[in-house]
Each structure stands twice: as structure tokens, then as C-alpha cells.
Design a protein around this motif. Structure first.
Motif, PDB file in Angstrom:
ATOM      1  N   GLN A  61      -5.946  -3.168  -8.585  1.00 48.56           N
ATOM      2  CA  GLN A  61      -4.770  -4.025  -8.754  1.00 48.56           C
ATOM      3  C   GLN A  61      -3.747  -3.789  -7.648  1.00 48.56           C
ATOM      4  O   GLN A  61      -3.092  -4.730  -7.186  1.00 48.56           O
ATOM      5  CB  GLN A  61      -4.130  -3.781 -10.124  1.00 48.56           C
ATOM      6  CG  GLN A  61      -3.084  -4.824 -10.505  1.00 48.56           C
ATOM      7  CD  GLN A  61      -3.645  -6.232 -10.521  1.00 48.56           C
ATOM      8  OE1 GLN A  61      -4.682  -6.494 -11.138  1.00 48.56           O
ATOM      9  NE2 GLN A  61      -2.982  -7.155  -9.833  1.00 48.56           N
ATOM     10  N   ASP A  65      -2.329  -6.673  -5.360  1.00 49.57           N
ATOM     11  CA  ASP A  65      -0.887  -6.912  -5.290  1.00 49.57           C
ATOM     12  C   ASP A  65      -0.399  -6.882  -3.845  1.00 49.57           C
ATOM     13  O   ASP A  65       0.424  -7.711  -3.437  1.00 49.57           O
ATOM     14  CB  ASP A  65      -0.127  -5.856  -6.102  1.00 49.57           C
ATOM     15  CG  ASP A  65      -0.317  -6.009  -7.607  1.00 49.57           C
ATOM     16  OD1 ASP A  65      -0.779  -7.088  -8.032  1.00 49.57           O
ATOM     17  OD2 ASP A  65      -0.008  -5.050  -8.339  1.00 49.57           O
ATOM     18  N   TRP A  69       1.329  -9.944  -1.857  1.00 54.28           N
ATOM     19  CA  TRP A  69       2.669  -9.827  -1.288  1.00 54.28           C
ATOM     20  C   TRP A  69       2.688 -10.225   0.190  1.00 54.28           C
ATOM     21  O   TRP A  69       3.588 -10.926   0.640  1.00 54.28           O
ATOM     22  CB  TRP A  69       3.179  -8.391  -1.451  1.00 54.28           C
ATOM     23  CG  TRP A  69       4.576  -8.205  -0.935  1.00 54.28           C
ATOM     24  CD1 TRP A  69       5.720  -8.763  -1.426  1.00 54.28           C
ATOM     25  CD2 TRP A  69       4.984  -7.396   0.172  1.00 54.28           C
ATOM     26  NE1 TRP A  69       6.815  -8.358  -0.688  1.00 54.28           N
ATOM     27  CE2 TRP A  69       6.385  -7.517   0.299  1.00 54.28           C
ATOM     28  CE3 TRP A  69       4.290  -6.575   1.073  1.00 54.28           C
ATOM     29  CZ2 TRP A  69       7.120  -6.849   1.290  1.00 54.28           C
ATOM     30  CZ3 TRP A  69       5.022  -5.907   2.054  1.00 54.28           C
ATOM     31  CH2 TRP A  69       6.410  -6.052   2.153  1.00 54.28           C
TER      32      TRP A  69
END
Length: 471
Positions: A61, A65, A69
Motif C-alpha cells: 500500500q 500510495d 501521489w
């Protein structure tokens, strides 16, 4: 322009989920993504999660992420190696049947003894090929109770060479390479083998990765050749060094890219800065994603290690802060103000507040901290500051300002600046004689941005009330 391939370009980023997405990995992903975008190709995300002891869902994860981003969204994937075990085993079975791989029953202790014997005579420590089938060779009897590994039957002669997209021509003598283990005793395939099958199945045309993988490349090329697969173009990017020239580490800021989000950096700034770590387009330091895609060519990747420079990152980030629309900036800063216990609605014009602050700010955190002057609880100056600044002359000037400001019809920055200048002229004093006492009385601070702008943004009621309680 770099000669890419006759096939449609397909690149990949293939991190191991044993931790966060670090800066070196993020840069590799960025270069692979930009290469695919530049040539109208496909960018693939592959999670190499075969290290069961170290791979975690949290690490997966964290990688996803970080990619999100940075806005490095894959065209295909994420694919997970643990979901492809049947495919790897099928390829190994085919290789065993074709003789390009073989069972090896040598124990780890026996292999280490082989290496020790080689070291003793000054040779390269390696597996000696005891179980490698050769014409006319009689193999030892299969021992009972020993689960074999599977080894790749590596070529013994010649060299494996490639024209590296970054480093140029590289050639490794095959005599330097021993027969690589491609499956462990429990049947699970090893890293180098999984990578090869994945690149083959996914039609990868170009592999851009860190130069710590250079030694893996000849092994992977030889396995691909044994499978009859087309060989990708490889490019190995030098590592990122810390400001002191040593390997980048946590003490230099080598943390998760998401930590930079927490610290108030913009993703477009991080993209811009990472891109310049080992790649250049003339002397251009600042560029958009679109410009980066247009300009990106691995021919402009540096063969030298790049150096991490926090001050340069801050400079780049400050530039992109100034490029953002104020409403967008306000939306990004608002949650950071709330985290500090501030109330963004306490000011009627947060975008104007940020416009005042951003020329002296490098991060969103700087902006949020500055905005607390307008959004946080008012904390009067302490006794020491009041004693230092608010003497008899200062209080007299403040009383005069309070009287005249109360009568202002137009409470604007221009009107307030004009009023301050008028009082200074009448009293024959310099700006600090009034501006500093005004700051201390109205904000509790000795230093703020332009006093006229601050008074305007705080508003008539707030300013007059705070002055009234001071004088």
C-alpha cells in the motif's frame, strides 16, 4: 533521439514490497514512466512480492500510495508475482524437459566447500557444476532425502554483452557466471527467474533500473535467450548520493516519498527535482510534467551518481507553490491549518493570506504555520516583549493610529499604508517606530509580513479591539 525498438515501447517499474517507496525507487519509476509516455508506449507496475518474510500488505500500500501521489499511474497492473507461481513452475518444467535447466542435489554446505576450494587456488568462488549434465558425463547417484534445487544451464563460453542505455557497451564473460539457482528446494522460483518470465510475458521492451542490478543483467539475458525470448534494452541508472557524497540514507532524508507529502512538498515539485537527479535537458531546472515527457530521452541520463540537495528541493518546491492557483493552494493548506488547531474560516480571505505569505515560504507547512497568524488563537505579547517594544513613545503612536484608523472609511491595505506614512511624517519618525509596536500589539509578534497587509487581512474589528486592549 534514442533508437528505441521496432516493437511498441513497454516499460515497467517492479519494486519489492519490503518497505516504503523510497527516493531511488521513485526516480526509477519516474524515468520508466516518462520513457513510456515520451514514446507513446505502455507503463506497467509489477509488485515483486516473492520475499514472503519481508513483503507486507502495508508495504504494498505504501508503494501504491507513493505512485499515486506522484501521479505515476500505470497503464497496466499492478501485477503480483505471488499470483503467477503456476506460470513460473510451468516454464521451469519446460526448461527441465529441454535441458536448459537441471536438478542439483548439492547441499548448501557442499556448495560452500566448492567455493572454499576455489578461493584456496585463487579462482572465482562458484558452484562447480557437479550435477550439470554434459555429453558423456556420468552424474553422481541421486542422494536419498535431499530435495534438489533447479539450476539454469548457463553458457560456459563467450560473453554476454548489451549496449546499456545509460552506461554504453557492457560485456561480461560467461565464464564469470555460474549456474544460477532458478528454483529453491521447495519449488519456489527465485528473483532473477521470476523477473525474466515477467519481462517475457509482459513484452517489456525497455528496462530502466538502478545500477545495483548490472550484475543481474547477463544472467537474465542468458535465461531469456534460452527461452527464445526477445531481449529488452537495459539502462542502469547510478545511485543517488547524500549531500556528503555518501550513499543516501535516512539521515540525509532518504525516507518514504509520502513523508515529503507530510512535510509539505508538492508532487509536481518532487517530480521536477527527482527528474533532474541524473537527467538533464540543457540548463533547464524547472519544467512541467508535459515538458518532461516531451524532452525525456535516456541519451540524456547521466553516467555519474546524482547528489541529493535539500536546499535545491526547497527552491524547486517554492517555485511550484508560487505557480499554484490561490484557491488550489488554500485547499491544500486548509487541513494543515486544522492540524495545528487553527480555523481557516477565521479569515474571510484565506487565498489572500496565502498570497501574502507564499513569497517567503518553501513548503505547504511553512504556509500553514504563517497562516496561523490569521487563523489561530490570538496570543498577546509576553511581558518581556511588551517591555522591550511598547515604551511611552510607542504607546503614544499607537493611540494616534487607533484614533485615526477608527475613522477610516476605506479599510484597505493602501489606506492603512497611507495612514501609517502620514503619522510617521507628522511625528518625524522612521517606519520601525510605529510598525514594530503595531505588530506586537495586534499580533503578539515582533516580525510579520507587510504591516499594512496584515492589518487589512485581520480586519477593522480585530485590529481596533487588540489595539484598544493595549493602549
Amino acid at each position: 533521439m534514442t533508437d528505441v525498438s521496432t516493437r511498441p515501447v513497454r516499460t515497467r517499474f517492479a519494486p519489492s514490497p519490503t518497505g516504503y517507496l523510497h527516493l531511488g525507487g521513485a526516480r526509477t519509476a519516474l524515468f520508466s514512466w516518462a520513457f513510456a509516455r515520451h514514446f507513446g508506449g505502455t507503463f506497467i507496475l509489477r509488485i515483486e512480492d516473492t520475499d514472503l518474510e519481508r513483503s507486507t500488505p502495508q508495504a504494498v500500500q505504501a508503494i501504491l500510495d507513493g505512485m499515486k501521489w506522484l501521479d505515476l499511474q500505470p497503464d497496466e497492473g499492478p501485477f503480483y508475482q505471488m499470483q503467477r507461481m503456476d506460470r513460473y513452475r510451468a516454464v521451469i518444467a519446460d526448461m527441465l524437459a529441454q535441458g536448459t535447466a537441471y536438478y542439483c542435489y548439492s547441499t548448501p554446505a557442499e556448495v560452500e566447500a566448492m567455493r572454499e576450494r576455489a578461493r584456496a587456488i585463487g579462482a572465482k568462488p562458484r558452484y562447480d557444476g557437479t550435477w550439470r549434465p554434459e555429453p558423456g558425463k556420468t552424474l553422481p547417484p541421486v542422494p536419498q532425502g535431499i530435495k534438489p534445487v533447479v539450476r539454469f544451464r548457463s553458457p560456459l563460453e563467450g560473453a554476454t554483452a548489451w549496449n546499456d542505455l545509460v552506461k554504453g557497451p557492457i560485456s561480461i564473460d560467461n565464464a564469470e557466471l555460474d549456474d544460477l539457482i532458478i528454483a529453491r528446494p521447495d519449488g519456489t522460483p527465485t528473483y532473477n527467474f521470476c523477473v525474466v518470465v515477467d519481462d517475457w510475458d509482459m513484452g517489456i521492451t525497455h528496462v530502466i533500473r538502478g545500477d545495483d542490478h548490472v550484475n543481474n543483467t547477463p544472467r537474465q539475458i542468458n535465461i531469456l535467450r534460452a527461452l527464445g525470448a526477445e531481449i529488452p534494452h537495459y539502462g542502469h541508472v547510478p545511485m543517488i548520493l547524500g549531500p556528503d557524497g555518501e550513499k543516501l540514507s535516512k539521515r540525509h532524508g532518504a525516507v518514504s516519498v509520502m513523508e515529503y507529502d507530510r512535510l509539505g512538498y508538492l508532487p509536481q515539485a518532487m517530480m521536477n527535482y527527482l527528474a533532474r537527479l541524473g537527467w538533464s535537458h540543457g540548463n533547464d531546472e524547472l519544467f512541467t510534467r508535459e515538458e518532461f515527457i516531451k524532452w525525456f530521452d535516456p541519451a540524456h541520463l547521466s553516467r555519474s551518481a546524482a547528489q541529493w540537495d535539500p536546499k535545491k528541493l526547497n527552491w524547486v518546491n517554492a517555485h511550484w507553490l508560487r505557480e499554484l492557483a490561490l484557491d488550489d493552494l488554500a485547499a491544500r493548506v486548509t487541513p494543515r491549518i486544522r492540524e495545528r488547531g487553527g480555523d481557516p474560516s477565521a479569515t474571510t480571505d484565506l487565498p489572500a493570506v496565502l498570497a501574502l505569505l507564499r513569497d517567503r515560504s518553501e513548503t505547504l507547512e511553512d504556509l500553514a504555520e504563517g497562516a496561523m497568524l490569521f487563523c489561530g488563537a490570538y496570543v498577546p505579547a509576553d511581558d518581556a516583549l511588551r517591555t522591550e517594544v511598547l515604551d511611552t513613545d510607542a504607546l503614544a503612536l499607537l493611540r494616534e493610529f487607533h484614533t485615526q484608523a477608527s475613522a477610516l472609511q476605506d479599510w484597505s491595505e493602501a489606506s492603512l499604508d497611507a495612514l501609517i506614512k502620514s503619522i510617521l511624517k507628522d511625528r518625524g519618525v522612521k517606519m520601525p517606530k510605529l510598525a514594530i509596536p503595531l505588530r506586537v500589539a495586534v499580533t503578539g509578534r515582533k516580525h510579520t509580513p507587510s504591516i499594512g497587509a496584515v492589518l487589512n487581512l485581520l480586519g477593522r474589528t480585530t485590529v481596533l479591539e487588540r489595539l484598544g486592549s493595549t493602549i
